[in-house]
Write an enzyme that holds these catalytic residues in place. Structure first.
Site, mmCIF file in Angstrom:
data_model
loop_
_atom_site.group_PDB
_atom_site.id
_atom_site.type_symbol
_atom_site.label_atom_id
_atom_site.label_comp_id
_atom_site.label_asym_id
_atom_site.label_seq_id
_atom_site.Cartn_x
_atom_site.Cartn_y
_atom_site.Cartn_z
ATOM 1 N N ASP A 137 0.764 -1.317 0.099
ATOM 2 C CA ASP A 137 -0.129 -0.193 -0.023
ATOM 3 C C ASP A 137 0.930 1.366 0.125
ATOM 4 O OD1 ASP A 137 -2.100 -1.637 0.254
ATOM 5 O OD2 ASP A 137 -3.176 -0.860 2.062
ATOM 6 N N ASP A 138 0.042 2.273 -0.417
ATOM 7 C CA ASP A 138 0.561 3.603 -0.122
ATOM 8 C C ASP A 138 1.765 4.246 -1.202
ATOM 9 O OD1 ASP A 138 -1.172 3.474 2.154
ATOM 10 O OD2 ASP A 138 0.335 3.924 3.491
ATOM 11 N N HIS A 187 -6.204 2.904 -3.882
ATOM 12 C CA HIS A 187 -6.131 3.038 -2.379
ATOM 13 C C HIS A 187 -6.359 4.664 -2.338
ATOM 14 C CE1 HIS A 187 -5.168 2.171 1.488
ATOM 15 N NE2 HIS A 187 -4.101 2.806 1.850
ATOM 16 N N HIS A 191 -5.477 9.216 0.385
ATOM 17 C CA HIS A 191 -5.630 8.605 1.567
ATOM 18 C C HIS A 191 -6.215 9.313 2.785
ATOM 19 C CE1 HIS A 191 -3.571 5.666 4.550
ATOM 20 N NE2 HIS A 191 -3.381 5.101 3.317
ATOM 21 N N HIS A 277 3.573 -2.213 3.023
ATOM 22 C CA HIS A 277 3.699 -0.946 2.591
ATOM 23 C C HIS A 277 5.119 -0.673 1.909
ATOM 24 C CE1 HIS A 277 0.650 -0.881 5.710
ATOM 25 N NE2 HIS A 277 0.329 0.230 5.003
#
Ligand code: NI
Length: 324
Positions: A137-138, A187, A191, A277
């Protein structure tokens, strides 16, 4: 500290409700319902995300999250050697801290020869063999290319749940991911905590990134992953998308420790989705050993679409309690 993807309390409740319909009796659960520091997260009343990609229809909106707190990644691992080729400066890969004013429009869709490959299910039949879906993620960020290289060299695939602001900063890495046979998931644009947003804002958080990814790669993301896992049940139903949660939370964002990340990910069971991540060097450093450990146990490392199959159900939170 960058916010991780540990579910908020609300997200955990939603997952609990979701998990009650699990067909397979999974007992694997996110291990930490505690809310991590939500640095850089949305605050109530925050405007819609910056529509700074060419597909946007509202060029006059604000472009920067007002609460973004640039946070150095803190990755001091000497082993961390960004290998990306898009000339991205190292430094702060915070999803919410790198927004820049709109610049020149991105190129129109460049259809890669391999576009679409990542999201076709069926390379591996996970109903008949042991599969684990590694997810990152991210990003994309300074360590993404390194992770891509390690996955590719081990004949492993994974899914990258990207953040729109990061994609804007590192478009080539998204192209590289798809070209390498990886899946790209959505995603959100910047965020935020989606539970604090209106449905119109939630849809926009995802639609902006859908368009962004499709423009870059020719592939539209199938799965969405709400930041922190936070999305109310009604929002899930209204959104009408397959949701990707996780069964194994490595807490890599919190520990920033390669060894504990390896240990956590290596405990995955058949059908598990593992949360990591790729914006952390310690996580990137853990990937080769995680792959070795899981492959040694006979696991195929697959994308979300391979794990779930060709027809994921809208509104379903895959991961905890939802297995193929
Ligand atoms: Ni996240």
């Amino acid at each position: 500290m960058l916010a991780g993807c540990t579910p908020s309390d609300a997200g955990t409740r939603a997952l609990t409700a979701q998990g009650s319909s699990a067909p397979s009796g999974s007992t694997s659960q996110p291990s930490s319902p505690g809310q991590p520091g939500a640095t850089g997260q949305a605050i109530p009343g925050q405007p819609a995300p910056a529509p700074s990609i060419p597909s946007s229809t509202a060029p006059g909106e604000t472009t920067s999250p007002t609460d973004a707190t640039p946070t150095p990644d803190g990755d001091s691992s000497g082993a961390a050697t960004p290998g990306q080729g898009d000339g991205t400066p190292s430094g702060n890969p915070s999803p919410s801290g790198t927004e820049e004013p709109p610049t020149t429009p991105q190129k129109p869709a460049t259809q890669s020869p391999s576009a679409g490959k990542a999201q076709r299910a069926g390379k591996v039949n996970c109903a008949k063999t042991k599969c684990v879906a590694l997810t990152f993620d991210d990003g994309p960020g300074p360590y993404t290319q390194r992770v891509l290289n390690d996955l590719t060299s081990a004949n492993a695939r994974a899914t990258f749940f990207v953040v729109g602001t990061q994609v804007k900063a590192h478009p080539q890495l998204v192209k590289n991911s798809v070209a390498a046979g990886m899946e790209v998931g959505n995603h959100s644009w910047d965020h935020p905590n989606l539970e604090r947003l209106s449905m119109a804002q939630v849809r926009r958080e995802f639609s902006l990134v859908d368009e962004q990814i499709e423009s870059l790669t020719g592939v539209r993301p199938t799965f969405v992953r709400p930041p922190e896992g936070a999305l109310a049940k009604a929002q899930k139903q209204a959104l009408g998308r397959p949701l990707a949660y996780w069964a194994v939370d490595t807490l890599d964002w919190k520990t920033r420790n390669t060894r504990t990340t390896i240990e956590a990910a290596s405990k995955a069971k058949p059908g598990d989705i593992v949360l990591m991540h790729d914006i952390h060097g310690q996580t990137a450093a853990a990937v080769p050993q995680i792959i070795k450990n899981l492959q040694a146990k006979g696991y195929h490392l697959v994308t979300m679409s391979e794990l779930i199959g060709a027809h994921p159900k809208n509104g379903i939170g895959y991961g905890w309690g939802k297995r193929p």
